[in-house]
Motif scaffolding. Structure first.
Motif, PDB file in Angstrom:
ATOM      1  N   LYS A  76      13.606   2.467 -12.372  1.00  6.60           N
ATOM      2  CA  LYS A  76      13.594   1.783 -13.676  1.00  6.60           C
ATOM      3  C   LYS A  76      12.390   0.855 -13.779  1.00  6.60           C
ATOM      4  N   ARG A  77      12.609  -0.452 -13.815  1.00  5.97           N
ATOM      5  CA  ARG A  77      11.512  -1.401 -14.018  1.00  5.97           C
ATOM      6  C   ARG A  77      11.073  -2.093 -12.729  1.00  5.97           C
ATOM      7  N   ALA A  78      11.546  -1.639 -11.580  1.00  6.74           N
ATOM      8  CA  ALA A  78      11.227  -2.310 -10.314  1.00  6.74           C
ATOM      9  C   ALA A  78      11.068  -1.279  -9.203  1.00  6.74           C
ATOM     10  N   TRP A  79      10.656  -1.754  -8.045  1.00 13.53           N
ATOM     11  CA  TRP A  79      10.548  -0.940  -6.842  1.00 13.53           C
ATOM     12  C   TRP A  79      11.648  -1.396  -5.885  1.00 13.53           C
ATOM     13  N   MET A  80      12.418  -0.466  -5.362  1.00  8.88           N
ATOM     14  CA  MET A  80      13.539  -0.774  -4.483  1.00  8.88           C
ATOM     15  C   MET A  80      13.225  -0.263  -3.078  1.00  8.88           C
TER      16      MET A  80
ATOM     17  N   TYR B  94       0.834  -1.200   0.000  1.00  6.38           N
ATOM     18  CA  TYR B  94       0.000   0.000   0.000  1.00  6.38           C
ATOM     19  C   TYR B  94       0.873   1.256   0.000  1.00  6.38           C
ATOM     20  N   PRO B  95       0.297   2.406  -0.434  1.00  5.78           N
ATOM     21  CA  PRO B  95       1.046   3.669  -0.373  1.00  5.78           C
ATOM     22  C   PRO B  95       1.338   4.036   1.081  1.00  5.78           C
TER      23      PRO B  95
ATOM     24  N   HIS C 220      10.440   2.429  -3.527  1.00  4.59           N
ATOM     25  CA  HIS C 220      10.344   3.569  -4.433  1.00  4.59           C
ATOM     26  C   HIS C 220      10.648   3.089  -5.851  1.00  4.59           C
ATOM     27  N   PRO C 221       9.993   3.699  -6.847  1.00  7.09           N
ATOM     28  CA  PRO C 221      10.182   3.233  -8.223  1.00  7.09           C
ATOM     29  C   PRO C 221      11.592   3.527  -8.721  1.00  7.09           C
TER      30      PRO C 221
ATOM     31  N   GLY D 121       4.936   8.740  -3.087  1.00  2.98           N
ATOM     32  CA  GLY D 121       5.575   7.874  -4.062  1.00  2.98           C
ATOM     33  C   GLY D 121       6.143   6.583  -3.499  1.00  2.98           C
ATOM     34  N   LEU D 122       5.944   6.321  -2.211  1.00  2.00           N
ATOM     35  CA  LEU D 122       6.490   5.130  -1.570  1.00  2.00           C
ATOM     36  C   LEU D 122       5.413   4.064  -1.382  1.00  2.00           C
TER      37      LEU D 122
END
Length: 154
Positions: free
Chosen positions: A89-93, A44-45, A86-87, A49-50
Motif C-alpha cells: 500500500k503506502r509503506a514498506w513492510m 538499498y535494493p 517490500h512495498p 523488489g526488496l
C-alpha cells in the motif's frame, strides 16, 4: 443488481488502495540520518523488489575510539539491521533488528517527503512499537570504515 453491487465493491477496493490502480509507495532507497543524529543508514535494493538497510556512518569523537558494537560484539559498521522491506500500500513492510539487544521486530517504513522518512518498529501490532523520523543525508558518501568526524551529521 449484482453487477451494480460488484461495481460498487470494486470501486471501494480501488479507493481503499487495493487492486491494480494502487500506486507503489515511494522508494526509501538512499542515505538517511537517524532521528537523534547518531549515524547514517543506507537503504538499498537487496533482492527482487526488496530493500534492506545497513548502518554506514557513525560520528566518532576521537580517531582511536572503537566503532559501536552489536549485542554479539561485532562491529555495527555495515551491519544490516533492516531486512526484506517490500512495498505494501503506502509503506514498506519488513523486519528490523536492534543492534544492541539482537531482538527482532516488524518494521514499517514510509517516505513522508523527499527529505523525511518514518520508521516504526513494533512487536505483534503496530500500536506496540515506537516511531522514529529520519532525515535525508546529503553529505559526502560515508567512508568504508563508517567513521565520520564529530558534528558531521548536524
Amino acid at each position: 443488481m449484482r453487477i451494480i453491487l460488484a461495481a460498487v465493491f470494486g470501486l471501494l477496493l480501488l479507493a481503499a488502495g487495493y487492486g491494480p490502480a494502487s500506486a507503489a509507495p515511494p522508494d526509501p532507497s538512499g542515505y538517511w540520518v537517524t532521528g537523534k543524529g547518531e549515524g547514517v543508514v543506507q537503504i538499498y535494493p537487496c533482492g527482487e523488489g526488496l530493500r534492506c538497510g545497513a548502518l554506514v556512518g557513525f560520528q566518532i569523537d576521537h580517531p582511536t575510539d572503537p566503532t559501536p558494537q552489536t549485542w554479539n560484539h561485532a562491529s555495527q559498521c555495515r551491519f544490516v539491521f533492516i531486512r526484506d522491506l517490500h512495498p505494501r500500500k503506502r509503506a514498506w513492510m519488513g523486519s528490523i533488528v536492534d543492534p544492541q539487544s539482537g531482538h527482532h521486530y516488524s518494521a514499517k517504513v514510509r517516505v513522508m517527503s523527499a527529505d523525511q522518512l518514518r520508521l516504526r518498529g513494533y512487536f505483534l501490532l503496530p500500536m506496540l512499537g515506537a516511531t522514529r523520523f529520519w532525515t535525508r543525508y546529503t553529505g559526502p558518501t560515508p567512508p568504508a570504515d563508517c567513521r565520520m568526524p564529530p558534528n558531521s551529521l548536524e
